[in-house]
Design an enzyme around this catalytic site. Structure first.
Site, PDB file in Angstrom:
ATOM      1  N   ARG A 157      -5.032   3.130   2.856  1.00  0.00           N
ATOM      2  CA  ARG A 157      -5.750   1.860   2.687  1.00  0.00           C
ATOM      3  C   ARG A 157      -4.758   0.721   2.838  1.00  0.00           C
ATOM      4  O   ARG A 157      -3.564   0.881   2.660  1.00  0.00           O
ATOM      5  CB  ARG A 157      -6.412   1.779   1.300  1.00  0.00           C
ATOM      6  CG  ARG A 157      -5.411   1.837   0.174  1.00  0.00           C
ATOM      7  CD  ARG A 157      -6.028   1.693  -1.212  1.00  0.00           C
ATOM      8  NE  ARG A 157      -4.970   1.755  -2.202  1.00  0.00           N
ATOM      9  CZ  ARG A 157      -4.419   2.878  -2.660  1.00  0.00           C
ATOM     10  NH1 ARG A 157      -4.869   4.044  -2.248  1.00  0.00           N
ATOM     11  NH2 ARG A 157      -3.437   2.845  -3.525  1.00  0.00           N
ATOM     12  N   ASP A 180      10.257   2.481   1.344  1.00  0.00           N
ATOM     13  CA  ASP A 180      11.438   1.692   0.952  1.00  0.00           C
ATOM     14  C   ASP A 180      12.337   2.397  -0.071  1.00  0.00           C
ATOM     15  O   ASP A 180      13.556   2.202  -0.077  1.00  0.00           O
ATOM     16  CB  ASP A 180      11.069   0.269   0.494  1.00  0.00           C
ATOM     17  CG  ASP A 180      10.079   0.236  -0.651  1.00  0.00           C
ATOM     18  OD1 ASP A 180       9.577   1.307  -1.048  1.00  0.00           O
ATOM     19  OD2 ASP A 180       9.804  -0.868  -1.153  1.00  0.00           O
ATOM     20  N   SER A 222       5.285  -0.523   4.211  1.00  0.00           N
ATOM     21  CA  SER A 222       5.093  -0.557   2.758  1.00  0.00           C
ATOM     22  C   SER A 222       3.619  -0.612   2.349  1.00  0.00           C
ATOM     23  O   SER A 222       3.201  -1.498   1.605  1.00  0.00           O
ATOM     24  CB  SER A 222       5.843  -1.738   2.153  1.00  0.00           C
ATOM     25  OG  SER A 222       7.094  -1.882   2.760  1.00  0.00           O
TER      26      SER A 222
HETATM   27 MG    MG Z   1      12.013  -4.725  -1.552  1.00  0.00          MG
END
Ligand code: MG
Ligand code: ADP
Length: 530
Positions: free
Chosen positions: A171, A209, A156
């Site tokens: 980054r 996600d 993520s």
């Molecule tokens: Mg989540």
């Protein structure tokens, strides 16, 4: 009655009319197209190289890992082929010192070690078998490439993806800072450490996600049709949807399977309309934006998601506290308080601290329908150090919170409506009356009361959707999106590999062996969602 009037003056500033919803939907569609054509636009429209969504019949045993902000989650998922699954998971906090390690290898070696621990603990049989067989192989490396497990890697952080299991880190965010890793392929970094430990695991897919949510919903939703959109309404907001390859005009660098004619696109819609062509803006939105490390960016997200709603509410509440026309959260005289005492705010109250108000209080404010608002008043006291808040004060707070929550839901409907219209399914007779499935995940949509109802209310007002169209849109929670979704993408990736026959054999025997795996006490066992 001054308080009522002043509260109403704040509330109306969060109105987002049906007409404005429609204008925003048209702009969202325009910005989506722009992002499909070129780079550097507000909606990034990132190709994911995932070209098919599951239909629930998928089977096999897969692994998934999720490197979020604070924890590293390792799971194995057995897909049963009937829309159900068994999930076994371990969760370990990431040591603070590794978040700022000197080399990428230090962090990824730790991750590989967790994968080994997980395998030893939950898949001991297969692991032992693998270790026993390995030295007898006559490969030049001294062991055979025997990847029993395909693994999906949910990462993520912002990556530039260039293939289903390839993506370079753009980054770090969320407190991580390992400059050595920036610009490197995060899948390769993890695979390298896995190989050093000779684990029977291949990093088969890099997963966002939102894509995981889309896949998980497609797998477990009833019916043969997959979902068209996976959306997150949690700390942040984002969505991934299924697009026709013919509409994707930007060049694609990596390999992909073009037989379905479709590809999942990660919109990165948090940055929709950074230029503020259509987004509503109150003085509190402006104040919040100035306080963030990225002013002018993620403007849509800053009006919708959990990380920001509480702060908008805090800023609006502070204005009401300072308003000389009203006595809000303070009483001149105990006679004006229904608890016959006086209200005051502690100087150290978190109301006076930036980001001091957690969005979850908005859910309590919305749920509390009691005649005295006792639950909300207790929470104002315990979390915001407002002593003995009067009923009128709590009611004003509740109304402002509701206005902010309602605007967030109506804004969320803009993205959903635009993507439903973009699929063309509502007007295509071939899809007559079929439900249009949307998977959602995140604390806001799961816990904020009536969030989905308010989304539907706005959807009904959208030209081209209306009452009838809204009835066909089916929004549902995708449980365990990051685990199940990553497993499903690993499955898609496995299908793309050349020597799939051998691999499927491995996976089937793996699945058979794992069916009686029991979870130990420190793991979560989630049998069969939905
Ligand atoms: Mg989540
Ligand atoms: P993540 O985005 O990290 O996957 P979540 O989906 O749990 O995590 O979202 C966390 C965000 O949701 C936080 O900003 C938090 O303030 C907010 N949140 C948590 N509980 C609630 C709730 N009951 N109502 C509204 N917002 C909530």
């Amino acid at each position: 009655m001054a308080l009522q009037a002043e509260t109403q003056a704040i509330v109306t500033q969060f109105d987002f009319s049906d007409e404005n919803v429609n204008k925003a939907v048209r702009e969202f569609l325009r910005q989506m197209d722009e992002g499909l054509e070129k780079d550097g636009t507000s909606l990034s429209q990132i190709p994911t190289y995932v070209t098919a969504v599951p239909n629930g019949t998928e089977q096999g045993l897969y692994m998934a890992v999720d490197l979020g902000g604070t924890n590293f989650r390792v799971c194995s998922i057995k897909l049963n082929g009937d829309g159900t699954f068994n999930l076994t998971a371990n969760k370990v906090p990431i040591p603070k010192e590794l978040m700022v390690a000197k080399t990428a290898s230090e962090l990824f070696a730790f991750l590989a070690l967790q994968i080994r621990n997980f395998l030893e603990e939950h898949h001991g049989d297969q692991f032992e078998q693998h270790v026993r067989r390995r030295p007898t192989m006559t490969a030049p490396e001294g062991y055979k490439d025997e990847h029993v497990f395909r693994m999906g890697f949910t990462f993520s952080f912002p990556v530039q993806q260039s293939g289903i299991n390839k993506g370079t880190l753009i980054r770090w965010t969320k407190g991580f800072d390992i400059p050595d890793a920036v610009g490197k392929d995060v899948c390769a970094l993890l695979q390298e450490e896995i190989d050093k430990l000779h684990l029977p695991v291949k990093v088969a897919a890099l997963v966002n996600d939102t894509v995981g949510t889309l896949m998980a919903r497609s797998y477990s939703s009833p019916g043969k049709q997959g979902a068209v959109l996976g959306a997150i309404f949690g700390t942040g907001t984002n969505g991934a949807y299924v697009e026709k390859l013919s509409k994707l005009k930007k060049p694609l660098s990596g390999d992909y399977d073009n037989s379905t004619g479709e590809m999942v696109i990660n919109t990165e819609w948090g940055s929709f309309d950074n230029q503020l062509n259509v987004l509503p803006t109150t003085p509190w939105d402006i104040a919040l934006d100035k306080q963030t490390p990225n002013p002018g960016l993620q403007m849509y997200e800053k009006r919708i998601s959990g990380m920001f709603l509480g702060e908008i509410l805090r800023l609006a509440t502070l204005d009401l506290i300072k308003n000389p026309k009203v006595s809000f959260f303070k009483d001149e005289n105990s006679a004006s308080n229904d608890w016959r005492t006086t209200t005051y705010i502690d100087k150290s109250s978190s109301l006076y601290q930036e980001w001091g108000l957690d969005t979850s209080i908005m859910s309590v404010a919305a749920i509390d329908e009691s005649p005295t608002l006792s639950a909300l008043r207790q929470l104002l006291e315990s979390t915001l150090q407002v002593h003995m808040p009067a009923y009128e004060d709590a009611l004003a707070f509740k109304k402002i919170a509701a206005a902010i929550g309602r605007r967030a839901a109506r804004l969320s409907a803009v993205a959903i409506a635009a993507i439903v219209l973009q699929t063309g399914k509502l007007s295509d007779p071939a899809h007559d009356n079929e439900p249009i499935d949307i998977g959602v995940d995140g604390s806001l949509v799961e816990h904020y009361p009536y969030f989905t109802d308010m989304i539907y209310e706005a959807l009904r007002a959208v030209d081209g959707i209306g009452e009838q169209g809204a009835k066909r849109i089916r929004i549902g929670i995708a449980s365990d999106g990051s685990g199940v979704g990553a497993a499903l993408i690993a499955l898609v990736a496995a299908g793309m590999e050349k020597s799939t026959d051998n691999l499927l054999g491995d996976l089937r025997s793996g699945a058979a062996n794992a069916s009686d795996t029991a979870a130990s006490s420190d793991s979560e066992e989630k049998p069969t969602a939905n």
